[in-house]
Design a protein around this motif. Structure first.
Motif, PDB file in Angstrom:
ATOM      1  N   ALA A 160      12.208  -0.916 -20.215  1.00 31.51           N
ATOM      2  CA  ALA A 160      12.982  -1.487 -19.291  1.00 31.51           C
ATOM      3  C   ALA A 160      12.697  -0.589 -18.178  1.00 31.51           C
ATOM      4  CB  ALA A 160      14.436  -1.447 -19.863  1.00 31.51           C
ATOM      5  N   TRP A 161      12.515   0.751 -18.012  1.00 35.82           N
ATOM      6  CA  TRP A 161      12.398   1.609 -17.184  1.00 35.82           C
ATOM      7  C   TRP A 161      11.010   1.331 -16.379  1.00 35.82           C
ATOM      8  CZ3 TRP A 161       9.852   5.079 -14.122  1.00 35.82           C
ATOM      9  CH2 TRP A 161      10.590   5.823 -13.245  1.00 35.82           C
ATOM     10  N   MET A 162       9.945   1.157 -17.018  1.00 38.60           N
ATOM     11  CA  MET A 162       8.617   0.673 -16.422  1.00 38.60           C
ATOM     12  C   MET A 162       8.745  -0.655 -15.750  1.00 38.60           C
ATOM     13  SD  MET A 162       6.685   3.511 -16.679  1.00 38.60           S
ATOM     14  CE  MET A 162       5.231   2.705 -16.284  1.00 38.60           C
ATOM     15  N   GLY A 216       3.102  -2.809 -21.315  1.00 39.30           N
ATOM     16  CA  GLY A 216       3.504  -3.815 -20.262  1.00 39.30           C
ATOM     17  C   GLY A 216       2.535  -3.975 -19.221  1.00 39.30           C
ATOM     18  N   ILE A 217       2.739  -4.802 -18.483  1.00 39.18           N
ATOM     19  CA  ILE A 217       1.776  -5.082 -17.225  1.00 39.18           C
ATOM     20  C   ILE A 217       2.503  -6.071 -16.431  1.00 39.18           C
ATOM     21  CG2 ILE A 217       0.359  -7.238 -17.949  1.00 39.18           C
ATOM     22  CD1 ILE A 217      -1.998  -6.052 -16.484  1.00 39.18           C
ATOM     23  N   ALA A 218       2.724  -5.531 -14.995  1.00 38.66           N
ATOM     24  CA  ALA A 218       3.553  -6.366 -14.032  1.00 38.66           C
ATOM     25  C   ALA A 218       2.857  -6.025 -12.550  1.00 38.66           C
ATOM     26  CB  ALA A 218       4.944  -5.884 -14.287  1.00 38.66           C
ATOM     27  N   PRO A 219       3.051  -7.192 -11.767  1.00 40.26           N
ATOM     28  CA  PRO A 219       2.753  -7.007 -10.639  1.00 40.26           C
ATOM     29  C   PRO A 219       3.653  -5.879  -9.562  1.00 40.26           C
ATOM     30  CG  PRO A 219       3.801  -9.070 -10.683  1.00 40.26           C
ATOM     31  CD  PRO A 219       3.961  -8.433 -12.128  1.00 40.26           C
ATOM     32  N   ARG A 220       3.144  -5.403  -8.600  1.00 40.46           N
ATOM     33  CA  ARG A 220       4.083  -4.444  -7.662  1.00 40.46           C
ATOM     34  C   ARG A 220       3.949  -5.557  -6.245  1.00 40.46           C
ATOM     35  NH1 ARG A 220       3.051   1.684  -7.863  1.00 40.46           N
ATOM     36  NH2 ARG A 220       1.232   1.384  -6.665  1.00 40.46           N
ATOM     37  N   PRO A 221       5.063  -5.056  -5.650  1.00 39.25           N
ATOM     38  CA  PRO A 221       5.168  -5.944  -4.218  1.00 39.25           C
ATOM     39  C   PRO A 221       3.905  -5.764  -3.318  1.00 39.25           C
ATOM     40  CG  PRO A 221       7.260  -4.557  -4.815  1.00 39.25           C
ATOM     41  CD  PRO A 221       6.160  -4.133  -5.620  1.00 39.25           C
ATOM     42  N   ASP A 222       3.320  -4.489  -3.461  1.00 38.27           N
ATOM     43  CA  ASP A 222       1.934  -4.510  -2.393  1.00 38.27           C
ATOM     44  C   ASP A 222       0.797  -5.368  -2.934  1.00 38.27           C
ATOM     45  OD1 ASP A 222       1.629  -2.997  -4.442  1.00 38.27           O
ATOM     46  OD2 ASP A 222       0.687  -1.244  -3.345  1.00 38.27           O
ATOM     47  N   THR A 228       8.875  -2.542  -9.568  1.00 38.33           N
ATOM     48  CA  THR A 228       9.533  -3.318  -8.343  1.00 38.33           C
ATOM     49  C   THR A 228       9.458  -2.485  -6.887  1.00 38.33           C
ATOM     50  OG1 THR A 228      11.671  -2.427  -8.761  1.00 38.33           O
ATOM     51  CG2 THR A 228      11.202  -4.614  -9.758  1.00 38.33           C
ATOM     52  N   ARG A 229       9.126  -1.218  -7.315  1.00 39.76           N
ATOM     53  CA  ARG A 229       8.641  -0.241  -6.295  1.00 39.76           C
ATOM     54  C   ARG A 229       7.186  -0.167  -5.889  1.00 39.76           C
ATOM     55  NH1 ARG A 229      12.371   2.097  -9.876  1.00 39.76           N
ATOM     56  NH2 ARG A 229      10.772   3.917 -10.492  1.00 39.76           N
ATOM     57  N   VAL A 230       6.846   0.356  -4.843  1.00 37.52           N
ATOM     58  CA  VAL A 230       5.411   0.907  -4.503  1.00 37.52           C
ATOM     59  C   VAL A 230       5.619   2.396  -4.362  1.00 37.52           C
ATOM     60  CG1 VAL A 230       3.606   0.557  -3.141  1.00 37.52           C
ATOM     61  CG2 VAL A 230       5.007  -1.342  -3.436  1.00 37.52           C
ATOM     62  N   GLU A 231       4.872   3.150  -5.226  1.00 32.31           N
ATOM     63  CA  GLU A 231       4.869   4.492  -5.139  1.00 32.31           C
ATOM     64  C   GLU A 231       3.701   4.921  -5.992  1.00 32.31           C
ATOM     65  OE1 GLU A 231       8.678   5.338  -7.167  1.00 32.31           O
ATOM     66  OE2 GLU A 231       7.788   4.976  -9.391  1.00 32.31           O
ATOM     67  N   PRO A 232       3.454   6.383  -5.937  1.00 33.56           N
ATOM     68  CA  PRO A 232       2.093   6.736  -6.606  1.00 33.56           C
ATOM     69  C   PRO A 232       2.481   6.869  -8.098  1.00 33.56           C
ATOM     70  CG  PRO A 232       2.562   8.165  -4.734  1.00 33.56           C
ATOM     71  CD  PRO A 232       3.831   7.177  -5.005  1.00 33.56           C
ATOM     72  N   ILE A 233       1.548   6.676  -8.966  1.00 39.26           N
ATOM     73  CA  ILE A 233       1.614   6.700 -10.234  1.00 39.26           C
ATOM     74  C   ILE A 233       2.281   7.794 -10.771  1.00 39.26           C
ATOM     75  CG2 ILE A 233      -0.754   7.061 -10.826  1.00 39.26           C
ATOM     76  CD1 ILE A 233       1.372   4.652 -12.866  1.00 39.26           C
ATOM     77  N   ALA A 234       1.828   8.927 -10.293  1.00 43.73           N
ATOM     78  CA  ALA A 234       2.282  10.134 -10.825  1.00 43.73           C
ATOM     79  C   ALA A 234       3.908  10.235 -10.537  1.00 43.73           C
ATOM     80  CB  ALA A 234       1.665  11.488 -10.069  1.00 43.73           C
TER      81      ALA A 234
END
Length: 519
Positions: A359-361, A327-333, A366-372
């Protein structure tokens, strides 16, 4: 209860699949299910039965294990259900429901004493068919073939005056016969001689105590049986089926009309069994198709643009249901979260794990966090909700508007960067596949994409796909194909064309490719 049965050797007693059991299958004498086949390894495969269900695992056999025609990977548990077929070497095993069994007797005094009556010889078959069709019309649609046969057996007893009617499956090498459906209360063995004489489905075998030659026939005299009628049922894909009727009372006098009725009933039973088999397949096909539609809706659109990047996505299940997720989705930032993953195993269990991960991804986007952190969170989520053998490899990345890509490779290893006509495999930091340990730590790598550069991520169903000669498609073919592709929109069509040229029109494993280009 379900059992494991040998399709090619019906004389081998089916093995009950009891909860908590782990059954070794192979040539070794200490296996729980021994197969005398040189193409089967000593310890070829294992079947485990637990609270979740039944699963098979190949134990590194030389010639492999196939489930419903598809090869399975060594060490990966594949769920099984009623009707599933396992092929080990030249042997064919089937998961099916257990049935009661009845002992068979052979009596030499019966030899040559069984007469056969041609169905249709007395002209009563048409009337019998009309009566039996009325019985069939009264059977509810949700019935099974076995339960649908009971009204037929009841009508046979009322017409013939006999006491017991059985629908049985019998093989000459077996000591007993399986009872699929029964009417009447008498409990006694059945005559092997009569069963053997009923091999021609156009005739009904008849054995009668009134015949002088049978005054001392132990198998029917001992059971006080007066008359026996038997005929074989023809049903595509199901061999060794018989209608068997007997009786000992004064009403048990069989004439040609009764034999006609039994022969017509066998024809109807054969059609019923074939009809229910087709109905089960159609119901399964519809259920699978609905599940595939849900999986397709969980995937991103096949192509699109977000925040200065364009993408193309193609996912094709190799079996009925897919274990790949992407999948590919935009993040809030303003950044973009993208991912491609491959769940271990096949079938319904892998499909459910795929849906959970997908679904989890989407929720993580919807969150901004490090990919790790994102990858580690998914790993913890799956670990808490899956078996030890259920996990997924995944390549995930965050794309910033300036072209910076932060990547995390969780045991996946099939990603490439294409820039100025040169394709290179990406060696990104990461960690274990997700779902193995709850507190896994992950590392990341970065690269910068210039205008027109792109990243392509695929699942192992691409490079591990084998051609007719057994050769894998390989990473080098992917690299050369991508290097000659003029744009991101061309990447997937070119890879799929090359893959079909190598492996043919159908694939054994899921195939997923995601191409993301910076505009």
């Amino acid at each position: 209860m379900l059992v494991l049965a040998d399709d090619l050797n019906p004389g081998v007693a089916p093995l009950p699949l009891r909860r908590g059991a782990r059954i070794l299958i192979g040539r070794a004498p200490d296996c729980g299910f021994v197969i005398d086949d040189a193409a089967v390894s000593r310890q070829h495969a294992a079947i485990a039965v637990d609270d979740v269900g039944i699963a098979v695992e190949d134990l590194g056999s030389r010639h492999g294990t196939r489930v419903n025609g598809r090869s399975i990977r060594t060490g990966i548990r594949v769920p099984l259900a009623e009707g599933d077929v396992l092929r080990l070497g030249r042997s064919v095993l089937r998961i099916r429901a257990a049935h009661a069994r009845v002992r068979t007797n052979a009596d030499r005094s019966e030899d040559g004493s069984v007469r056969t009556i041609a169905v249709g010889g007395s002209g009563g078959a048409d009337q019998a068919l009309r009566v039996l069709i009325d019985v069939v019309r009264s059977i509810p649609d949700e019935e099974s073939a076995e339960s649908a046969a009971r009204p037929m057996l009841d009508r046979l007893l009322s017409v013939t005056g006999l006491e017991r009617a059985l629908l049985v499956r019998f093989h000459p090498s077996a000591a007993d016969a399986e009872i699929l459906a029964a009417s009447g209360t008498a409990e006694r063995p059945v005559s092997r001689t009569v069963l053997a004489s009923a091999s021609d489905p156009t005739k009904v075998a008849h054995l009668s105590q009134s015949q002088e030659t049978l005054r001392n026939a132990e198998s029917i005299m001992g059971g006080r049986v007066r008359e026996v009628l038997c005929t074989r049922i023809v049903a595509e894909g199901d061999e060794g089926l018989y209608l068997y009727l007997d009786g000992s009372g004064a009403r048990a006098a069989v004439d040609a009309g009764a034999a006609e009725f039994v022969g017509a009933a066998a024809r109807i039973c054969g059609l019923l069994i074939e009809s229910f088999a087709r109905r089960r397949l159609e119901a399964l096909r519809l259920d699978v198709e609905r599940a595939r539609q849900v999986q397709r809706r969980l995937l991103s659109e096949a192509d699109g643009s977000i925040g200065g990047f364009s993408w193309s996505l193609h996912s094709l299940p190799g079996m009925l249901l897919a274990g790949d997720f992407a999948g590919i989705a935009p993040r809030p930032d303003g950044s973009i979260l993208a991912w491609v993953g491959d769940v271990s195993g096949k079938g319904a269990a892998a499909a459910m794990l795929m849906a959970s991960a997908q679904a989890w991804m989407y929720a993580a986007a919807t969150r901004v966090e490090p990919i790790a952190v994102t990858v580690g969170g998914l790993s913890g989520f799956l670990t808490a909700r899956s078996e030890a053998s259920e996990f997924a490899t995944m390549f995930a990345l965050v794309l910033a508007p300036d072209g910076r890509a932060t990547m995390c490779d969780a045991g996946h290893g099939v990603a490439f960067v294409i820039e100025e006509g040169c394709a290179t495999r990406i060696e990104a930091d990461g960690g274990l596949p997700v779902g193995i340990v709850p507190d896994a730590a992950y590392e990341t790598s970065e690269l910068s994409l210039g205008r027109g550069a792109r990243i392509v991520v695929a699942t192992d169903g691409v490079h591990e796909q084998r051609g007719a000669g057994g050769e894998m498609f390989g990473l080098e073919r992917i690299i050369s194909t991508l290097a000659s592709s003029p744009s991101g929109m061309d990447d997937i069509p070119r890879i799929m064309d090359a893959l079909r040229a190598h492996a043919g029109a159908s694939f054994e494993d899921d195939v997923t490719v995601l191409s993301i280009a910076r505009d």
